[in-house]
Design an enzyme around this catalytic site. Structure first.
Site, PDB file in Angstrom:
ATOM      1  N   GLY A  12       0.807  -1.215   0.000  1.00  0.00           N
ATOM      2  CA  GLY A  12       0.000   0.000   0.000  1.00  0.00           C
ATOM      3  C   GLY A  12       0.843   1.269   0.000  1.00  0.00           C
ATOM      4  O   GLY A  12       1.925   1.315   0.583  1.00  0.00           O
ATOM      5  N   ARG A  16      -3.089   8.493   3.283  1.00  0.00           N
ATOM      6  CA  ARG A  16      -3.352   9.387   4.419  1.00  0.00           C
ATOM      7  C   ARG A  16      -2.084   9.932   5.058  1.00  0.00           C
ATOM      8  O   ARG A  16      -2.142  10.853   5.868  1.00  0.00           O
ATOM      9  CB  ARG A  16      -4.212   8.655   5.462  1.00  0.00           C
ATOM     10  N   GLN A  78       2.882  -7.233  -5.943  1.00  0.00           N
ATOM     11  CA  GLN A  78       1.468  -7.059  -6.273  1.00  0.00           C
ATOM     12  C   GLN A  78       1.394  -5.973  -7.355  1.00  0.00           C
ATOM     13  O   GLN A  78       1.545  -4.786  -7.069  1.00  0.00           O
ATOM     14  CB  GLN A  78       0.652  -6.648  -5.043  1.00  0.00           C
ATOM     15  N   GLY A 107       2.862  -4.527   7.022  1.00  0.00           N
ATOM     16  CA  GLY A 107       4.118  -3.782   7.113  1.00  0.00           C
ATOM     17  C   GLY A 107       4.020  -2.488   7.883  1.00  0.00           C
ATOM     18  O   GLY A 107       5.041  -1.839   8.123  1.00  0.00           O
ATOM     19  N   GLY A 143     -12.826  -2.652  10.388  1.00  0.00           N
ATOM     20  CA  GLY A 143     -13.721  -3.771  10.186  1.00  0.00           C
ATOM     21  C   GLY A 143     -14.242  -4.296  11.516  1.00  0.00           C
ATOM     22  O   GLY A 143     -13.472  -4.500  12.452  1.00  0.00           O
ATOM     23  N   ASN A 231      -1.728   4.846  10.034  1.00  0.00           N
ATOM     24  CA  ASN A 231      -2.372   5.385   8.840  1.00  0.00           C
ATOM     25  C   ASN A 231      -2.026   6.839   8.541  1.00  0.00           C
ATOM     26  O   ASN A 231      -2.195   7.291   7.411  1.00  0.00           O
ATOM     27  CB  ASN A 231      -3.892   5.254   8.959  1.00  0.00           C
ATOM     28  N   ARG A 337      33.406  12.487  13.276  1.00  0.00           N
ATOM     29  CA  ARG A 337      32.865  12.067  11.991  1.00  0.00           C
ATOM     30  C   ARG A 337      33.327  10.645  11.650  1.00  0.00           C
ATOM     31  O   ARG A 337      34.174  10.076  12.342  1.00  0.00           O
ATOM     32  CB  ARG A 337      33.283  13.066  10.920  1.00  0.00           C
ATOM     33  N   LYS A 355      37.877  13.727  11.890  1.00  0.00           N
ATOM     34  CA  LYS A 355      37.359  12.970  10.754  1.00  0.00           C
ATOM     35  C   LYS A 355      38.429  12.011  10.255  1.00  0.00           C
ATOM     36  O   LYS A 355      39.542  12.402   9.940  1.00  0.00           O
ATOM     37  CB  LYS A 355      36.942  13.932   9.638  1.00  0.00           C
ATOM     38  N   ASN A 381      49.740  16.407  22.779  1.00  0.00           N
ATOM     39  CA  ASN A 381      48.829  17.490  23.144  1.00  0.00           C
ATOM     40  C   ASN A 381      48.695  18.412  21.931  1.00  0.00           C
ATOM     41  O   ASN A 381      49.638  19.114  21.566  1.00  0.00           O
ATOM     42  CB  ASN A 381      49.376  18.260  24.348  1.00  0.00           C
TER      43      ASN A 381
END
Length: 388
Positions: A12, A16, A78, A107, A143, A231, A337, A355, A381
């Site tokens: 799906g 919404r 599907q 899912g 439902g 939803n 990093r 980094k 240092n």
């Protein structure tokens, strides 16, 4: 023990959500919501796990999904959105020759837990079709579970197709099933689409089974928010809040102090050792491993990091793809990093960025420094203003 396979319906689009992104790819605690039912199915021993995707989703994540979860997970497509019954039928080719029980999950249900599946499995042992239900103060849109005078389920009627009397029923179908296979595939071929949405409803399976004299069990579960799907964005935020608290409580029961659980954001791959203290405002994403007796925060953001024991990470540090050895001190206001490795008892202070560099044991970069692609030896240092 009866073999159990699983089909997870994830084709799906989720209109919404008001999003260009397919619904099941929206993240809950740093992971796509689809990952949670897939992980649960694997944890419960289901094999194979068939994830039914739309053609668009198959192109986006089909290969990555199998790579992430391994060979027990396969995908099916599907091609057209013709309803939930049709979606299950799309998985039958993968399950050709399978005989046993088939769990049907969705899912968009990241909060479903092992206890719910165990309750469903117990009911499934004595029935041909078992499904989960819950009660809602406002059941509009769901439902309804219609029962006879003996309290037995006789059908599920979708809200749009329900009569006025049926809409007063507060017990709703959660959409989670355990059914006999391959019988389910034969039965679903008989499902029609004479309903308000013109789709093939999986819910018709209950009435079909009863007509054939098969046993059907409806298992009512507490905690509607846990077993119903997401939803919209409001439900997404609520699911994240509840799942985050679940992760926090698990860590706290294992000996971790989380000063403000509602203001600490954890993920499913966050591991923390006992006697570590996590201060408010911290965010952990990806695979984060933190040792024992550490102090983290406040306001620290970690993504895919490994932190040894006895480490202090001060306020408002940002760390990604790095490792920190025992006894080191980071922060405040430090940035580590990807590729940064901070040695034992080393010190990275305020406004220091590292980094793809290594700081040796006991080395110090206390302030206002950028260390990139460098190797700093033990005990060095590094003065303020250094750039490598």
């Amino acid at each position: 023990m009866t073999a159990t396979a699983c089909v997870i319906l994830a084709a799906g689009e989720g209109k919404r959500m008001r999003s260009e992104k397919p619904k099941v790819l929206h993240e809950v605690c740093g992971e796509p919501m689809l990952h949670y039912p897939v992980s649960l199915a694997i944890e419960c021993g289901f094999s194979p796990v068939v994830v039914v995707l739309s053609p668009r989703l198959e192109g986006m994540i089909g290969k990555q999904l199998v790579e992430r979860f391994g060979p027990r997970v396969v995908t099916a497509v599907q091609e057209q959105p013709l309803g939930t019954a049709h979606a299950v039928l799309c998985g039958r080719r993968v399950l050709s020759g399978f005989s046993g029980k088939l769990a049907i999950l969705y899912g968009d249900v990241p909060l479903l837990d092992r206890q719910d599946i165990m309750a469903l499995s117990r009911a499934g042992r004595a029935s041909n079709v078992a499904f989960l239900t819950c009660r809602l103060a406002d059941p509009a849109g769901y439902g309804r579970v219609v029962r006879n005078d003996a309290g037995e389920p006789i059908r599920i009627v979708e809200h749009r197709d329900a009569k006025a009397t049926e809409r007063k029923i507060d017990e709703v179908n959660a959409g989670i099933y355990l059914v006999d296979a391959p019988w389910v595939f034969r039965a679903l071929r008989a499902v029609g689409k004479a309903n308000a949405q013109g789709e093939y409803y999986l819910t018709d399976l209950v009435e079909l089974a009863i007509r054939r004299g098969l046993k059907v069990r409806a298992v009512q579960r507490p905690g509607a928010e846990r077993i119903l799907g997401i939803n919209d964005r409001v439900q997404l935020a609520r699911a994240e809040e509840l799942l985050n608290l679940r992760f926090a409580h698990k860590l706290m029961k294992a000996g971790v102090t989380i000063v403000s659980p509602r203001n600490t954001w954890l993920g499913p791959q966050t591991q923390v050792g006992r006697d570590t203290v996590i201060l408010p405002g911290c965010i952990f994403r990806g695979e984060v491993k933190i040792g024992s007796n550490c102090t983290i925060g406040p306001g620290v953001v970690m993504t895919d990091c490994t932190v040894d024991r006895d480490v202090q990470v001060g306020p408002y540090c940002v760390m990604e793809g790095c490792s920190v050895e025992r006894g080191a001190r980071i922060g405040p206001f430090s940035r580590l990093r990807p590729g940064a490795h901070i040695g034992r008892d080393a010190r990275v202070g305020n406004f220091v960025e590292v980094k793809n560099s290594t700081l040796g044991r006991g080395a110090k970069a206390n302030h206002l420094t950028y260390l990139g692609d460098a190797e700093i030896g033990p005990g060095v240092n590094v003065g303020a203003g250094t750039i490598t």
